[in-house]
Design an enzyme around this catalytic site. Structure first.
Site, PDB file in Angstrom:
ATOM      1  CD  GLU A 315      -2.803  -0.972   2.341  1.00 33.91           C
ATOM      2  OE1 GLU A 315      -2.576  -0.429   3.242  1.00 33.91           O
ATOM      3  OE2 GLU A 315      -4.139  -1.676   2.017  1.00 33.91           O
ATOM      4  CG  ASP A 389      -7.527  -5.348   4.324  1.00 33.71           C
ATOM      5  OD1 ASP A 389      -7.253  -5.649   5.187  1.00 33.71           O
ATOM      6  OD2 ASP A 389      -7.220  -4.261   3.596  1.00 33.71           O
ATOM      7  CD  GLU A 417      -9.899  -1.260   7.797  1.00 33.19           C
ATOM      8  OE1 GLU A 417      -9.342  -1.822   8.544  1.00 33.19           O
ATOM      9  OE2 GLU A 417      -9.685  -0.749   6.781  1.00 33.19           O
TER      10      GLU A 417
END
Ligand code: BDP
Length: 728
Positions: A315, A389, A417
């Site tokens: 990332e 993820d 998240e």
């Protein structure tokens, strides 16, 4: 006396505030969640009498360490609350004493045939027995930290009604390193944090050691957590400078007595960014020297420093590949720097590149498997539970079982998240258990992920489990009362990855809310249902990564305009007029080839693929016949609706507990459950509106049309949702 000062007038004026006052006539005082599962409220009746009989005095080891003192202090605190008076501290063993002992502090216990050796360095034993002729409750361990863990277990046993006259418990951790990973930034924001600011008051450290740090350490020690990474994996170079190392050292000083070591996340390019080297190439001698010196500098002030956690070449983060070096070359450089001090390197396998066309689910395996056996002895490769993820449901990561020569750590995300932030009730226990119990099929049947993680499969001793923390400065610590259960559960599963998430939920609910069996069971039932409801209303049937961009709050299945294909939800669901799902069979990306043949075979055919992973592995026509007899399209809609109903059901179940839960916590949980119900509907309606526009199919009978147009769902914006990532 002026009229306003009259007591009645004051009381009347205060009446609207009474609910928020700490004194509540029905409950004595209001609970706000701060004490987590360590609430030492007065016991009543028989249990009080029993505890009193078995906790008259505490016999601590002579010349106690700070750790043994922490254990004594906890007993003191706990018993003061449970039976209303602290026990006496004594030197001599007497009847009714709690005796804390290691073989070194009390050689007499060697004669008791306790098999302490099998408890290792951190295990403990609680036993009603006789020592020197006196009936006592013995807390025995090989080390003081074992005594501390045993003390917490004893206090929990007292609270849950265990008969102390017969207590006989032995427990030892199956995983050596049980770690929290904080994604806390240096400005106290938290990446993916939904519980307020970071509890690290960086600006006041090292001079001010907030009292909360001790409570943090107590809570962690009570569930066996023995390591904490203080800062975000998206790290800053400053963390490696002397002032920040001093801040970390101050925290390490607070945590040390509780058996918790401090670790730091490092930014690969730190030496270069700090303008102390010209490059960050791991093979450059100046870079190697810089890291060696840096490690020595850290160990000078934190002698038991745990080591480094690294996110590299992922990332947009810098890493060894920027210099055409491998992950192993990068990891080994840091390993070499900390090795002389006994330190470790956790090298994350969460890598995918914005320049790689390969299915994102495959990239970590492709990069890491060829490196098996090339990492230094003190390197652990840290792997997320699934290959994408932290989604509400993913199959286990194919790296588990594929790197037998490398210690692999599990990385779970405790902070939610992708499961509704702090407002949605989602107990993650069943999700972790599902992954840990999954059979990798390598090298043989029965090789579960749990056996990889606890090292039993490959005889690995360097074992670890990490959880991305959900802790912040919120009064509840985790942002909601129920999210504390995820922190608790993580610690317990890290201690024993084979444990049952339902049993853990039961302990947590009893210690947090109520030891009344019926109420506990009702709470446990809510918890056990909660994650599946989230899966249904967000990502049913193996769908994944459908959330809105950046903050990941709310649905965004239509998002398709982001620069890289794999940043877009449309890449993951691949829905069109004809069908939906990501083809990971040999006809598609063939991510299946990364699993053991038996596992791959089962997932290769939609007929033998569990519906949990159906659209993860297959692209199927809308009229594909599901085992229920419904078409895939009808099933999808039914699942979304089941999710909404599930969220409503949680609220109804909680409403029924109104009279058994203290009012403030009941109200606060209820307020969040109402948000969850609304947001479940939002997820369902927006997703159904979008997929209907793609499939062109009518909604099956009995399933309501979304109340708004697709454009209206698309136009909803929440740019300031919490937990956003900082720009790198
Ligand atoms: C993703 C998060 C991102 C993290 C990343 C990671 O959205 O904020 O930096 O994981 O684990 O899920 O490195």
């Amino acid at each position: 006396m002026n009229r306003m000062n009259k007591p009645q007038t004051i009381l009347r004026a205060l009446a609207p505030l009474m609910v928020a006052l700490p004194l509540n006539p029905a409950w004595g005082f209001e609970e706000d969640g701060y004490e987590l599962w360590l609430r030492y409220r007065a016991l009543e009746g028989a249990q009080r009498t029993r505890v009193l009989a078995h906790a008259k005095v505490i016999v601590a080891p002579a010349g106690p360490s700070l750790t043994a003192l922490a254990a004594v202090a906890e007993l003191h605190r706990g018993l003061s609350g449970l039976v209303g008076r602290p026990p006496e501290l004594a030197r001599e063993i007497r009847k009714g004493a709690i005796v804390l002992a290691t073989p070194a502090s009390l050689p007499a216990i060697a004669k008791l045939d306790l098999d302490l050796a099998s408890l290792g360095q951190e295990g403990y034993l609680l036993r009603a027995t006789k020592v020197r002729g006196h009936a006592v409750t013995l807390v025995a361990a090989n080390s003081d930290v074992g005594l501390l863990y045993g003390t917490f277990a004893l206090l929990a046993a007292m609270r849950t009604g265990v008969d102390l006259a017969k207590i006989d418990v032995r427990s030892a951790p199956k995983v050596a390193l049980r770690m929290l990973n904080h994604w806390d930034n240096l400005d106290r924001t938290i990446e993916r944090g939904y519980a307020g600011e970071s509890i690290w008051e960086w600006h006041h450290l090292p001079d001010v050691k907030d009292a909360r740090y001790v409570d943090y350490a107590r809570a962690n020690a009570s569930i066996g957590i023995n390591g904490t990474v203080l800062n975000n994996v998206n790290s800053k170079a400053e963390m490696m400078t002397a002032p920040w190392i001093a801040k970390a050292a101050a925290l390490a000083d607070v945590f040390r007595p509780y058996g918790i070591r401090v670790y730091l996340s490092v930014r690969w390019s730190a030496p270069m960014e700090l303008k102390q080297t010209a490059t960050a190439d791991p093979l450059d001698p100046a870079v190697r020297k810089w890291w060696k010196d840096k490690a020595a500098e850290i160990y000078k002030v934190i002698p038991d420093f745990g080591g480094f956690l690294v996110k590299a070449n992922s990332e947009g983060q810098p890493g060894p590949q920027d210099y055409k070096r491998s992950h192993a070359e990068g990891a080994n450089l840091l390993a070499e720097a900390v090795a002389p001090h006994g330190g470790l390197v956790f090298w994350r396998a969460f890598v995918y590149s914005q320049f790689d066309e390969e299915d994102r689910a495959k990239q970590a395996y492709t990069e890491f498997v060829p490196l098996d056996g090339t990492f230094a002895k003190n390197v652990i490769v840290q792997v997320k539970n699934g290959p994408i993820d932290f989604q509400p449901r993913e199959p286990f990561h194919p790296l588990f079982g594929a790197m037998p020569k490398t210690p692999l750590a599990m990385e779970f995300q405790i902070t939610k998240e992708y499961l509704g932030f702090a407002t949605h009730l989602a107990y993650l226990g069943p999700m972790y258990e599902e992954v840990l119990q999954a059979d990798t099929g390598r090298p043989r049947k029965g090789s579960t992920v749990a056996k990889v993680i606890d090292g039993s499969l490959d005889g690995n001793k360097l074992t670890a489990m990490a959880g991305v923390a959900n802790i912040g400065s919120s009064r509840t610590w985790s942002g909601s009362h129920f999210d504390a259960a995820n922190w608790y559960m993580f610690g317990r599963l890290a201690w024993d990855p084979h444990a049952s998430s339902r049993d853990i939920a039961r302990d947590w609910a009893a210690l947090t809310f109520s030891t009344d069996r019926k109420s506990t069971e009702a709470i446990v039932e809510m918890m056990m249902r909660s994650r599946e409801a989230v899966v249904d209303y967000m990502n049913p049937l193996g769908l994944h990564h459908l959330m809105d961009t950046g903050h990941h709050y709310g649905p965004g299945p239509w998002v398709s305009e982001l620069r890289r294909p794999e940043w877009n939800p449309t890449y993951y669901h691949q829905a069109d007029r004809k069908g939906i799902g990501f083809d990971r069979t040999p006809k598609g990306s063939n991510a299946l080839e990364q699993y053991a043949p038996d596992v791959a075979r089962q997932w290769a055919d939609p007929k033998t693929t569990s519906d949990q992973f159906l659209l993860w592995f297959h692209h199927l026509p809308w009229d594909f016949r599901m085992p229920s007899g419904r078409s895939l399209w009808d099933e999808l809609i039914a699942r979304y609706d089941r999710g909404v109903a599930g969220a409503g059901d949680l609220r109804k179940r909680w409403d029924r507990l109104k009279n058994v839960i203290d009012p403030r916590r009941h109200r606060e949980v209820r307020e969040f459950l109402l948000i969850q119900e609304q947001e479940a509907k939002w997820w369902r309606d927006a997703s159904v509106a979008y997929f209907r526009s793609v499939s062109g199919l009518p909604l099956p009978k009995g399933h309501a049309a979304p109340p708004l147009t697709l454009e209206q769902y698309k136009s909803r914006r929440t740019p300031w949702a919490p937990g956003r990532a900082q720009p790198y």
